[in-house]
Design a protein around this motif. Structure first.
Motif, mmCIF file in Angstrom:
data_model
loop_
_atom_site.group_PDB
_atom_site.id
_atom_site.type_symbol
_atom_site.label_atom_id
_atom_site.label_comp_id
_atom_site.label_asym_id
_atom_site.label_seq_id
_atom_site.Cartn_x
_atom_site.Cartn_y
_atom_site.Cartn_z
ATOM 1 N N ASP A 159 167.918 78.798 111.123
ATOM 2 C CA ASP A 159 167.018 78.995 112.265
ATOM 3 C C ASP A 159 165.880 79.971 111.956
ATOM 4 O O ASP A 159 164.978 80.160 112.774
ATOM 5 N N ALA A 160 165.909 80.606 110.781
ATOM 6 C CA ALA A 160 164.844 81.529 110.407
ATOM 7 C C ALA A 160 163.870 80.918 109.401
ATOM 8 O O ALA A 160 162.909 81.580 109.006
ATOM 9 N N TRP A 161 164.107 79.682 108.993
ATOM 10 C CA TRP A 161 163.256 79.069 107.977
ATOM 11 C C TRP A 161 161.815 78.898 108.450
ATOM 12 O O TRP A 161 160.883 79.031 107.664
ATOM 13 N N VAL A 162 161.648 78.592 109.717
ATOM 14 C CA VAL A 162 160.302 78.311 110.230
ATOM 15 C C VAL A 162 159.551 79.588 110.562
ATOM 16 O O VAL A 162 158.320 79.646 110.451
ATOM 17 N N THR A 163 160.272 80.634 110.960
ATOM 18 C CA THR A 163 159.624 81.879 111.398
ATOM 19 C C THR A 163 160.064 83.042 110.510
ATOM 20 O O THR A 163 160.753 83.953 110.969
ATOM 21 N N VAL A 164 159.675 83.000 109.263
ATOM 22 C CA VAL A 164 160.030 84.071 108.337
ATOM 23 C C VAL A 164 159.224 85.325 108.677
ATOM 24 O O VAL A 164 158.029 85.247 108.984
ATOM 25 N N ASP A 165 159.883 86.464 108.639
ATOM 26 C CA ASP A 165 159.237 87.742 108.948
ATOM 27 C C ASP A 165 158.000 87.925 108.060
ATOM 28 O O ASP A 165 158.087 87.920 106.825
ATOM 29 N N GLU A 166 156.847 88.113 108.679
ATOM 30 C CA GLU A 166 155.592 88.234 107.925
ATOM 31 C C GLU A 166 155.570 89.470 107.034
ATOM 32 O O GLU A 166 154.881 89.488 106.006
ATOM 33 N N THR A 208 157.064 88.110 103.823
ATOM 34 C CA THR A 208 156.177 87.212 103.082
ATOM 35 C C THR A 208 155.000 87.982 102.475
ATOM 36 O O THR A 208 154.522 87.640 101.385
ATOM 37 N N ALA A 268 157.462 80.086 102.349
ATOM 38 C CA ALA A 268 156.660 80.452 103.520
ATOM 39 C C ALA A 268 155.503 81.378 103.138
ATOM 40 O O ALA A 268 154.472 81.398 103.820
#
Length: 322
Positions: free
Chosen positions: A79-86, A89, A114
């Motif tokens: 569930d974190a694949w789409v919204t990785v902590d910026e 990244t 990401a």
């Protein structure tokens, strides 16, 4: 490589996290292995929950990762694949920009994807997630059939134990074959599984095949200087060449020829590190025939010449053999 930052995020996988700690965090100075400054980091220091119902108290934020020679990214939940902590990244992008090593285990590759640093590169992840990664990031050449991939200074690995193979691969690059073998022996694991070996083997534990092939592979390792052929190995196993090749692939996840080629390179690395044999003699002992053939295969596999490798990794005569 002297400093290592291991990034953990909420929902991290304990086993894969432990691989990084085992590979880079333990004190092995009594074996002559240099220690790394190993730290666990996270965007918000404090309690970080795992995916198995317990938590980890992490004291360091991401600032150490901006100066580390290696940044390890552990798996993150689906569930974190789409919204990785910026914040993470951004750390990944800066690591690549300054030429640091970057290593991911299993779904940790989604963090690096990401960040955009895998675009145009070859990478891998767990075979169950490969299609999802390829769909989410069509710019990445996702290979679902290998244990790990090194593209430049980015190493992505498949699930679970393949992460340990990737760690040992990097340790071999940085410390040489002898020290990597010493570390593997302490872990009680094989010192080298090729990144190109298959992730998913239909029959990983055949009933009798391993027992029947063990004497053959042992004999081959003792006789690498010979011109070994599949037909010859099959005859020693009392099998037809076709049956031998099929059973070998089931056991080792690679072909007999590819396995032999890799064993010759590994033996050459050991001889270059631990002996003063000339290149012709090393080539003979490894079954390459001539220094020119040794140099060609060595450079293609490791990206450096035998002479340069020896200059970097030659061991002192009293160094313990692994």
């Amino acid at each position: 490589m002297k400093t290592v930052a291991c990034v953990v995020l909420p929902g991290f996988a304990p086993f894969e996290f432990g691989l990084a700690c085992e590979a880079f965090g333990l004190d092995r100075s009594d074996d002559g292995i240099p220690n790394f400054d190993f730290r666990i980091v996270t965007p918000e220091p404090g309690i970080v929950p795992s995916n198995l119902g317990f938590s980890l108290n992490v004291e360091d934020d991401l600032s150490f990762a901006d100066e580390a020679d290696l940044v390890v990214i552990t798996p993150i939940p689906r569930d974190a694949w789409v919204t990785v902590d910026e914040r993470v990244t951004d750390v990944v992008r800066r690591a690549v920009a300054r030429g640091a090593w970057l290593l991911t285990v299993c779904s940790g590759s989604f963090v690096v994807a990401a960040a955009g640093v895998l675009n145009g590169r070859r990478a891998t992840t767990h075979w169950r997630y490969a299609d999802t990664m390829a769909s989410m990031y069509p710019e990445i050449d996702v290979d679902p059939n290998v244990l790990y991939v090194q593209d430049g200074r980015i190493i992505t690995s498949a699930g679970t134990a393949a992460g340990l193979d990737a760690c040992l691969h990097l340790l071999r690059i940085e410390l040489g074959a002898e020290m990597a073998n010493t570390i593997a022996r302490r872990m009680v694991v094989p010192p080298q599984r090729d990144g190109g070996q298959a992730q998913f083997i239909q029959a990983p534990l055949p009933v009798s095949t391993s027992l029947s092939l063990a004497p053959v592979t042992h004999w081959a390792l003792e006789n690498l200087r010979l011109e070994l052929s599949v037909d010859q190995l099959a005859a020693r196993a009392h099998m037809s060449p076709r049956t031998f090749a099929r059973r070998f692939k089931a056991d080792f996840g690679t072909t007999p020829a590819a396995w032999l080629a890799r064993q010759r390179i590994l033996h050459a690395q050991r001889l270059l590190e631990r002996t003063e044999l000339g290149l012709d003699a090393v080539a003979y002992e490894c079954g390459f025939g001539s220094a020119a053939v040794l140099r060609q295969n060595f450079t293609r596999t490791l990206g450096t010449t035998p002479t340069a490798y020896r200059a970097r990794f030659a061991c002192a005569p009293e160094a313990p053999a692994a």
